[in-house]
Design an enzyme around this catalytic site. Structure first.
Site, PDB file in Angstrom:
ATOM      1  CD  GLU A 317      -2.708  -1.056   2.612  1.00 22.48           C
ATOM      2  OE1 GLU A 317      -3.839  -1.551   2.592  1.00 22.48           O
ATOM      3  OE2 GLU A 317      -2.233  -0.501   3.636  1.00 22.48           O
ATOM      4  CB  CYS A 318       0.606   4.380   0.127  1.00 23.67           C
ATOM      5  SG  CYS A 318       0.827   6.158  -0.191  1.00 23.67           S
ATOM      6  N   GLY A 319       3.333   3.765   0.285  1.00 23.62           N
ATOM      7  CA  GLY A 319       4.783   3.670   0.412  1.00 23.62           C
ATOM      8  C   GLY A 319       5.299   2.270   0.202  1.00 23.62           C
ATOM      9  CB  SER A 407      -3.538   0.198  -4.744  1.00 24.26           C
ATOM     10  OG  SER A 407      -4.300   1.382  -4.942  1.00 24.26           O
TER      11      SER A 407
END
Length: 427
Positions: A317-319, A407
């Site tokens: 997720e993200c990072g 994502s």
């Protein structure tokens, strides 16, 4: 029906000091021996870390949009049965957003204390307070607390400006103990070396200048906790958790445990090897701030590559997703080599790139989540799906390669435990 004193700390806008004052209140009551449970209104990751330290108890999120009313209802009821005081930090301005902090207060009958930065105002303080109290009829408005007050005379002037019937919680003077920030908000709790001392100083200042008795008790309807089928029983999930990968909702960990998973935490930044596991979760955080160290973790990236090549599940997720690209380009333009499990690169931006609640219809089921990042990604990958915003617009891309799902969306696992089980369950 469990009842517990409760207060929602709101403000006319962001930057008024909500986190500082909420943490100070939590610390003050905790030092007096009370069991204080703090919630954060909205999908924030950083403020709850501060509140958990201030209260000595986990801080979870309440968000009528991302989490839903049913989720908020049972979490509040559970807290009321196990607490002497519930504090809820609002989000942005009191009426900002759909849904807003005011919506939450009204839905559950929680008294609102408006925190107003009075550092650059005098009698206008009363007008702002009156507007907040009267803008929405029926809002359970309890009163105001003045922040960043210059002197006792200034405090007297502010109090005199209020309507006669309005509650006065007192005044907090300007202080050097406020909490440090960076581009995504406050520093993480673990990064503030003198956090305990700052919180104690804030609590003591609040005790000297404000009315800090317990607020009125609120009746929270007894609600049965949702049943979760242990679909991940016996499965080990390796979870990255350190100063780089720290954007973890406590409720997500609860959900994984309720699903029967064994959680095995490791620190990529500290050089920990990947634990033996059937699935991996790389949460969001700040890989760009630790790029020099992480770019040397060839052993970890190779282990992640072997895990994915073996067809085992991983959520990034993200990072976490940024770390799986071939490179991250920081704000200075420097290129840092990363895992290379996904083609492309992440580029840090000077401004916020995306913000808001999103919903993803995955093959495993629908999950709610939130996006908040200062980077963009360049990749030839075609998305498996795109998340949708609350008003139906296309949101973040969701990529899938084998059992790897990646994502920018931070998923809220309680929104669909069965879908989460599908994401992490080894075949």
């Amino acid at each position: 029906m469990p009842a517990c004193p409760a207060l929602l700390i709101a403000a006319p806008a962001s930057g008024q000091g909500k986190t500082t004052v909420t943490a100070a209140l939590a610390r003050l009551h905790a030092r007096q021996g009370r069991r204080v449970t703090v919630f954060k209104c909205g999908p924030d990751f950083l403020d709850p870390q501060i509140h958990a330290v201030a209260s000595g108890r986990p801080c979870q999120n309440l968000d009528l949009g991302m989490c839903g009313e049913a989720d908020a209802r049972w979490r509040l009821a559970r807290a009321a049965a196990d607490s002497d005081l519930i504090l809820i930090e609002g989000v942005m301005g009191l009426f900002d957003g759909e849904p807003s902090a005011a919506d939450l207060a009204e839905r559950f009958g929680i008294p609102v204390m408006a925190l107003i930065d009075a550092g650059a105002m005098a009698q206008t303080f009363g007008a702002v307070a009156h507007g907040l109290a009267s803008y929405r009829p029926g809002l359970p408005f309890a009163g105001v607390l003045a922040n960043r007050v210059g002197s006792p005379r200034h405090a007297d002037m502010l109090r005199a400006s209020l309507p006669a019937s309005m509650g006065w919680f007192g005044a907090l003077p300007k202080t050097g103990s406020s909490l440090p920030e960076r581009h995504l908000g406050l520093l993480q709790a673990a990064e503030i070396s003198d956090l305990e001392g700052r919180l104690d100083a804030l609590a003591e200042a609040l005790a000297k200048t404000a009315s800090v008795g317990l607020p009125n008790a609120v009746d929270f309807a007894a609600t049965q906790l949702p049943a979760t089928e242990p679909r991940l029983a016996g499965q080990r999930i390796a979870i990255a958790r350190d100063a780089t990968y720290a954007f973890i909702y406590p409720a997500n960990l609860e959900t994984l445990t309720a699903l029967g998973a064994e959680l095995r935490f490791f620190s990529p930044l500290a050089g920990d090897p990947l634990p033996d596991c059937e699935a991996i979760w790389l949460p969001g955080g700040y890989p760009e701030l630790h790029a020099d160290a992480l770019s040397q973790r060839h052993d970890l990236w190779q282990a992640l590559g072997r895990h994915v090549a073996a067809g085992r599940p991983m959520l990034a997720e993200c990072g976490g997703m940024m770390s799986l690209f071939e490179a991250i380009v920081d704000k200075t333009g420097a290129n840092h080599t990363f895992a290379g499990l996904l083609p492309g690169r992440a580029l840090m931006q000077a401004r916020l790139a995306a913000l808001g609640t999103q919903f993803a219809d995955l093959p495993e089921g629908r999950l709610a989540g939130h996006t908040f990042h200062y980077s963009t990604s360049e990749t030839p990958l075609a998305p498996l799906r795109r998340a949708q915003t609350a008003d139906g617009r296309d949101g973040e891309a969701i990529y899938r390669q084998g059992r790897l799902t990646a994502s920018y969306v931070h998923f809220y696992f309680p929104s669909n435990p069965a879908a989460v089980a599908g994401l992490f369950k080894a075949s």
